[in-house]
Structures are given as structure tokens and as C-alpha cells.
Design a protein around this motif. Structure first.
Motif, mmCIF file in Angstrom:
data_model
loop_
_atom_site.group_PDB
_atom_site.id
_atom_site.type_symbol
_atom_site.label_atom_id
_atom_site.label_comp_id
_atom_site.label_asym_id
_atom_site.label_seq_id
_atom_site.Cartn_x
_atom_site.Cartn_y
_atom_site.Cartn_z
ATOM 1 N N GLY A 157 24.369 -30.881 115.510
ATOM 2 C CA GLY A 157 24.244 -29.884 114.442
ATOM 3 C C GLY A 157 25.038 -28.625 114.707
ATOM 4 O O GLY A 157 24.906 -27.625 113.999
ATOM 5 N N ALA A 158 25.903 -28.661 115.734
ATOM 6 C CA ALA A 158 26.682 -27.474 116.104
ATOM 7 C C ALA A 158 27.702 -27.132 115.022
ATOM 8 O O ALA A 158 28.140 -27.993 114.246
ATOM 9 C CB ALA A 158 27.385 -27.704 117.433
ATOM 10 N N ILE A 159 28.093 -25.849 114.979
ATOM 11 C CA ILE A 159 29.058 -25.343 113.995
ATOM 12 C C ILE A 159 30.472 -25.545 114.527
ATOM 13 O O ILE A 159 30.779 -25.195 115.664
ATOM 14 C CB ILE A 159 28.808 -23.847 113.713
ATOM 15 C CG1 ILE A 159 27.378 -23.621 113.200
ATOM 16 C CG2 ILE A 159 29.827 -23.311 112.713
ATOM 17 C CD1 ILE A 159 27.052 -24.298 111.886
ATOM 18 N N LEU A 160 31.344 -26.090 113.681
ATOM 19 C CA LEU A 160 32.737 -26.323 114.069
ATOM 20 C C LEU A 160 33.505 -25.007 114.186
ATOM 21 O O LEU A 160 33.479 -24.177 113.273
ATOM 22 C CB LEU A 160 33.419 -27.218 113.024
ATOM 23 C CG LEU A 160 34.944 -27.363 113.138
ATOM 24 C CD1 LEU A 160 35.329 -28.074 114.436
ATOM 25 C CD2 LEU A 160 35.505 -28.106 111.931
ATOM 26 N N ILE A 161 34.178 -24.835 115.307
ATOM 27 C CA ILE A 161 35.155 -23.754 115.476
ATOM 28 C C ILE A 161 36.499 -24.430 115.675
ATOM 29 O O ILE A 161 36.857 -24.828 116.794
ATOM 30 C CB ILE A 161 34.830 -22.845 116.685
ATOM 31 C CG1 ILE A 161 33.413 -22.280 116.588
ATOM 32 C CG2 ILE A 161 35.868 -21.724 116.800
ATOM 33 C CD1 ILE A 161 33.198 -21.306 115.457
ATOM 34 N N HIS A 162 37.258 -24.598 114.605
ATOM 35 C CA HIS A 162 38.514 -25.338 114.695
ATOM 36 C C HIS A 162 39.514 -24.564 115.550
ATOM 37 O O HIS A 162 39.553 -23.328 115.497
ATOM 38 C CB HIS A 162 39.095 -25.585 113.303
ATOM 39 C CG HIS A 162 40.149 -26.645 113.275
ATOM 40 N ND1 HIS A 162 41.461 -26.392 113.626
ATOM 41 C CD2 HIS A 162 40.079 -27.968 112.986
ATOM 42 C CE1 HIS A 162 42.147 -27.517 113.542
ATOM 43 N NE2 HIS A 162 41.339 -28.487 113.149
ATOM 44 N N PRO A 163 40.342 -25.260 116.336
ATOM 45 C CA PRO A 163 41.270 -24.557 117.241
ATOM 46 C C PRO A 163 42.286 -23.669 116.541
ATOM 47 O O PRO A 163 42.749 -22.689 117.125
ATOM 48 C CB PRO A 163 41.983 -25.700 117.973
ATOM 49 C CG PRO A 163 41.155 -26.906 117.768
ATOM 50 C CD PRO A 163 40.378 -26.713 116.511
ATOM 51 N N TYR A 164 42.665 -23.996 115.306
ATOM 52 C CA TYR A 164 43.733 -23.207 114.663
ATOM 53 C C TYR A 164 43.655 -23.203 113.146
ATOM 54 O O TYR A 164 44.121 -22.270 112.517
ATOM 55 C CB TYR A 164 45.124 -23.733 115.084
ATOM 56 C CG TYR A 164 45.236 -25.245 115.100
ATOM 57 C CD1 TYR A 164 45.515 -25.948 113.940
ATOM 58 C CD2 TYR A 164 45.039 -25.957 116.277
ATOM 59 C CE1 TYR A 164 45.588 -27.335 113.951
ATOM 60 C CE2 TYR A 164 45.124 -27.339 116.303
ATOM 61 C CZ TYR A 164 45.391 -28.032 115.133
ATOM 62 O OH TYR A 164 45.460 -29.391 115.158
ATOM 63 N N ASP A 165 43.032 -24.223 112.534
ATOM 64 C CA ASP A 165 43.024 -24.328 111.075
ATOM 65 C C ASP A 165 41.829 -23.577 110.491
ATOM 66 O O ASP A 165 40.987 -24.132 109.784
ATOM 67 C CB ASP A 165 43.001 -25.804 110.658
ATOM 68 C CG ASP A 165 43.697 -26.035 109.322
ATOM 69 O OD1 ASP A 165 44.474 -25.156 108.897
ATOM 70 O OD2 ASP A 165 43.457 -27.084 108.699
ATOM 71 N N ASP A 166 41.758 -22.278 110.796
ATOM 72 C CA ASP A 166 40.607 -21.448 110.468
ATOM 73 C C ASP A 166 41.098 -20.006 110.386
ATOM 74 O O ASP A 166 41.692 -19.491 111.336
ATOM 75 C CB ASP A 166 39.550 -21.611 111.574
ATOM 76 C CG ASP A 166 38.254 -20.869 111.306
ATOM 77 O OD1 ASP A 166 38.318 -19.725 110.809
ATOM 78 O OD2 ASP A 166 37.178 -21.417 111.619
ATOM 79 N N TYR A 167 40.862 -19.357 109.267
ATOM 80 C CA TYR A 167 41.359 -17.981 109.097
ATOM 81 C C TYR A 167 40.730 -17.015 110.084
ATOM 82 O O TYR A 167 41.341 -16.011 110.454
ATOM 83 C CB TYR A 167 41.123 -17.502 107.669
ATOM 84 C CG TYR A 167 42.019 -18.161 106.639
ATOM 85 C CD1 TYR A 167 43.397 -18.268 106.857
ATOM 86 C CD2 TYR A 167 41.501 -18.672 105.450
ATOM 87 C CE1 TYR A 167 44.227 -18.865 105.924
ATOM 88 C CE2 TYR A 167 42.328 -19.268 104.501
ATOM 89 C CZ TYR A 167 43.682 -19.368 104.746
ATOM 90 O OH TYR A 167 44.500 -19.959 103.826
ATOM 91 N N ARG A 168 39.493 -17.283 110.531
ATOM 92 C CA ARG A 168 38.865 -16.412 111.539
ATOM 93 C C ARG A 168 39.622 -16.489 112.866
ATOM 94 O O ARG A 168 39.764 -15.484 113.565
ATOM 95 C CB ARG A 168 37.401 -16.807 111.738
ATOM 96 C CG ARG A 168 36.541 -16.677 110.487
ATOM 97 C CD ARG A 168 35.217 -17.379 110.652
ATOM 98 N NE ARG A 168 35.393 -18.811 110.924
ATOM 99 C CZ ARG A 168 34.382 -19.682 111.034
ATOM 100 N NH1 ARG A 168 33.133 -19.256 110.910
ATOM 101 N NH2 ARG A 168 34.622 -20.951 111.286
ATOM 102 N N ILE A 169 40.093 -17.691 113.198
ATOM 103 C CA ILE A 169 40.920 -17.866 114.394
ATOM 104 C C ILE A 169 42.245 -17.130 114.216
ATOM 105 O O ILE A 169 42.705 -16.399 115.102
ATOM 106 C CB ILE A 169 41.168 -19.368 114.659
ATOM 107 C CG1 ILE A 169 39.869 -20.082 115.036
ATOM 108 C CG2 ILE A 169 42.241 -19.550 115.734
ATOM 109 C CD1 ILE A 169 39.319 -19.733 116.389
ATOM 110 N N ILE A 170 42.872 -17.300 113.064
ATOM 111 C CA ILE A 170 44.189 -16.708 112.815
ATOM 112 C C ILE A 170 44.119 -15.187 112.881
ATOM 113 O O ILE A 170 44.980 -14.536 113.498
ATOM 114 C CB ILE A 170 44.734 -17.182 111.453
ATOM 115 C CG1 ILE A 170 45.070 -18.678 111.515
ATOM 116 C CG2 ILE A 170 45.962 -16.371 111.039
ATOM 117 C CD1 ILE A 170 45.356 -19.315 110.173
ATOM 118 N N GLU A 171 43.094 -14.582 112.264
ATOM 119 C CA GLU A 171 43.022 -13.119 112.291
ATOM 120 C C GLU A 171 42.729 -12.611 113.701
ATOM 121 O O GLU A 171 43.206 -11.540 114.089
ATOM 122 C CB GLU A 171 41.987 -12.605 111.286
ATOM 123 C CG GLU A 171 40.552 -12.921 111.581
ATOM 124 C CD GLU A 171 39.584 -12.446 110.511
ATOM 125 O OE1 GLU A 171 40.034 -12.113 109.396
ATOM 126 O OE2 GLU A 171 38.363 -12.418 110.791
ATOM 127 N N GLY A 172 42.009 -13.392 114.500
ATOM 128 C CA GLY A 172 41.808 -13.020 115.900
ATOM 129 C C GLY A 172 43.107 -13.078 116.685
ATOM 130 O O GLY A 172 43.435 -12.157 117.442
#
Length: 316
Positions: free
Chosen positions: A142-157
Motif C-alpha cells: 500500500g506504499a505511495i509511489l515516488i517515481h524516479p523522474y516522471d513526477d513534477y515534484r521530483i523535477i521541481e526538487g
């Protein structure tokens, strides 16, 4: 987050992650300037937490989750640096992390993930195996996915690295160079430059043996990575859809470097600058040396993406 990050969201991300990351130094080197025939400014993310820029995106993504989401834990797949970033962010927030890593990942990176207290699940070294294993882990936990790169939260970081480079250097850059694998760093770098230094051209740098971003950029259509063969293990992954849309709009070009050129560039930085960088980090410098005429006399910022290397298996 459903829209391409704007300057305010990148600035908010920077404020969010700043207590948890290093504001890494910008180094220059006269002997490398002479070799390149350009004024080089290296943003040294090899000195970042977990030894790579990915601490920025991973921390931003986890801190952006609601309390209810965080309580479920987080999961991702990665060959190494993003794995460590999510593991560290999870530890800092007191939540579980489930990390899928290919079996051929560097042992030093596997050890680091375990050291941060994450659960490590190994898989076959293919993108399909990574995605299938991750999906099974998410279904089971049930964990939340943190995609390595295809995620705007990752990109803004990831954009915060170039933001700091621009803010901390008293020059106007003609070019910013960043390596490209999944595209989070390159897309974030291009956004930061677009908002903060609009006359700067951003160029992606990629191994010739893993050139899906180059081929995608030239064709205008996303071409998946197939059977990458390069020493730059952090750049073997396939370019993501969200980064590609940003790259198409804001990146000036993507250039390639052969493995022998990457190794030579890596060795030169070790010897001349006395700093440890991994092979993926050497790709922009190698690409610059391959295209010296283009950068002659220019002010060039280079993102050194990380320093996680097994010193018992150096390629030089």
C-alpha cells in the motif's frame, strides 16, 4: 501536482528541502578551463546528502505528501541514487521505504539504501522487471509511489540545484550542461534557467550507448531505451514523459559522449580537481571536450550529479 512547475513552485520546493539538504559548493579549476578553452563552473552535487543531486527531488516528493499518504510508506525503483534519496527522505520522516533495485546495481549504492533503513527488493536488470516488481510491492504494502523522474515534484526538487548555481555565481552563463537519464535533472535545470537566466542555453549530455534522450529529442517523439550499454550506470534508464515535454520546450540541444571519453573526463576531474565523481557525472565534461569549438571562451555551468562510485572498481 499536474502542471509544469513554475518559478514559485520551484522556490517553494527549495524552501521545503533546504533544512534537509546541503547548499553545495560551486568550484572552478584553472587547468580544466585551459583544457576546455572555456570558463567552467562545477555545481558539486557529489557533496550533496547521499552523494547525489537526487536527495533534492526525493526529499521534495516525500515532504509534499500528506500525513495520511506518508503513513503508508513510500516505494520506488532505482539503480542507486534515487533509491538512496527516497530511503533518506523516508528515514527523516519516520516512515517505511520499499526500494526495488536491479541486481547489477553498484554494491556501494545497495549498502547505502540498507544503511538508511529501507527494505531492499532486488530484480532483474531490465526496466520491465523494475516496473513489474515495484507494482507488486505497492500492491502488497500500500506504499505511495515516488517515481524516479516522471513526477513534477521530483523535477521541481532537482531544479533547485541549477537555481543555486545561478544564484551563487557572479556570471551570466552562456550554457548550462547536465547529464540526462530519466530526465528529472535536465528538465529541472532547463526550467530554472528559463525562469532565472533566460539568455542561458541548456544542453543535455548523454552516453552514446544509452542515447534514447538524444534520439527522442531529435525526432520529437519519445523513444524508449533499449539495451543500454554504458559505464554511466545512472544514465541507463529511459527518458520519462513529463521530463521530455519540458526538455522539448526548454532544452537547446542534447549531445553525446562515448564511454572512453567519459572515462577520460572522469579521470581528469579526479586528478585536476581532487574530487570524487561517478561516471555519470563526467558525461557533461566529456561532451564539452568533444565539442570544444562550441564552448570556446564561454561561461559554462556544469552540474556534477554525484559521487557514488565503488573505488575498488574504477575504470581508469
Amino acid at each position: 501536482m499536474s502542471a509544469i512547475p513554475d518559478l514559485s513552485s520551484i522556490s517553494e520546493a527549495h524552501e521545503r528541502v533546504s533544512p534537509f539538504i546541503h547548499r553545495t559548493p560551486v568550484f572552478s579549476c584553472k587547468s580544466l578551463n585551459a583544457v576546455a578553452g572555456a570558463n567552467l563552473y562545477f555545481k558539486c552535487e557529489n557533496f550533496q546528502k547521499i552523494g547525489a543531486f537526487k536527495a533534492r527531488g526525493g526529499m521534495n516528493a516525500v515532504l509534499s505528501l500528506s500525513a495520511a499518504e506518508r503513513s503508508k510508506g513510500v516505494a520506488t525503483h532505482s539503480s542507486g541514487n534515487h533509491a538512496q534519496a527516497v530511503a533518506l527522505a523516508a528515514r527523516e520522516n519516520g516512515i517505511p521505504a520499499f526500494i526495488v533495485m536491479p541486481s547489477n546495481s553498484a554494491e556501494v549504492k545497495k549498502a547505502a539504501v540498507l544503511g538508511y533503513g529501507a527494505e531492499l527488493i532486488e530484480c532483474e536488470p531490465t526496466l520491465q522487471a523494475r516496473e513489474d516488481t515495484l507494482q507488486r510491492v505497492i500492491e502488497e504494502t500500500g506504499a505511495i509511489l515516488i517515481h524516479p523522474y516522471d513526477d513534477y515534484r521530483i523535477i521541481e526538487g532537482q531544479a533547485t540545484a541549477a537555481k543555486e548555481l545561478i544564484e551563487d555565481t557572479d556570471v551570466i552563463f552562456d550554457y548550462l550542461l547536465a547529464p540526462v537519464g530519466g530526465g528529472g535533472l535536465l528538465s529541472g535545470t532547463s526550467l530554472a534557467a528559463h525562469y532565472l537566466s533566460p539568455t542561458t542555453s541548456v544542453i543535455g549530455c548523454e552516453p552514446a550507448g544509452a542515447d534514447d534522450a538524444y534520439r527522442s529529442f531529435k525526432s520529437g517523439e519519445l523513444i524508449p531505451q533499449t539495451n543500454p550499454t554504458t559505464i554511466a550506470d545512472g544514465l541507463r534508464t529511459s527518458l520519462g514523459k513529463k521530463p521530455f515535454e519540458i526538455i522539448k520546450k526548454y532544452v537547446g540541444d542534447i549531445v553525446l559522449a562515448e564511454d572512453k571519453e567519459i572515462i577520460a573526463g572522469m579521470q581528469m576531474i579526479w586528478e585536476r580537481m581532487k574530487i570524487i565523481i561517478e561516471s555519470s557525472s563526467a558525461v557533461p565534461f566529456a561532451a564539452l571536450l568533444k565539442n570544444k569549438d562550441r564552448f570556446q571562451g564561454k561561461n559554462v555551468g556544469i552540474i556534477i550529479s554525484g559521487g557514488n562510485v565503488d573505488v575498488n572498481k574504477l575504470p581508469f
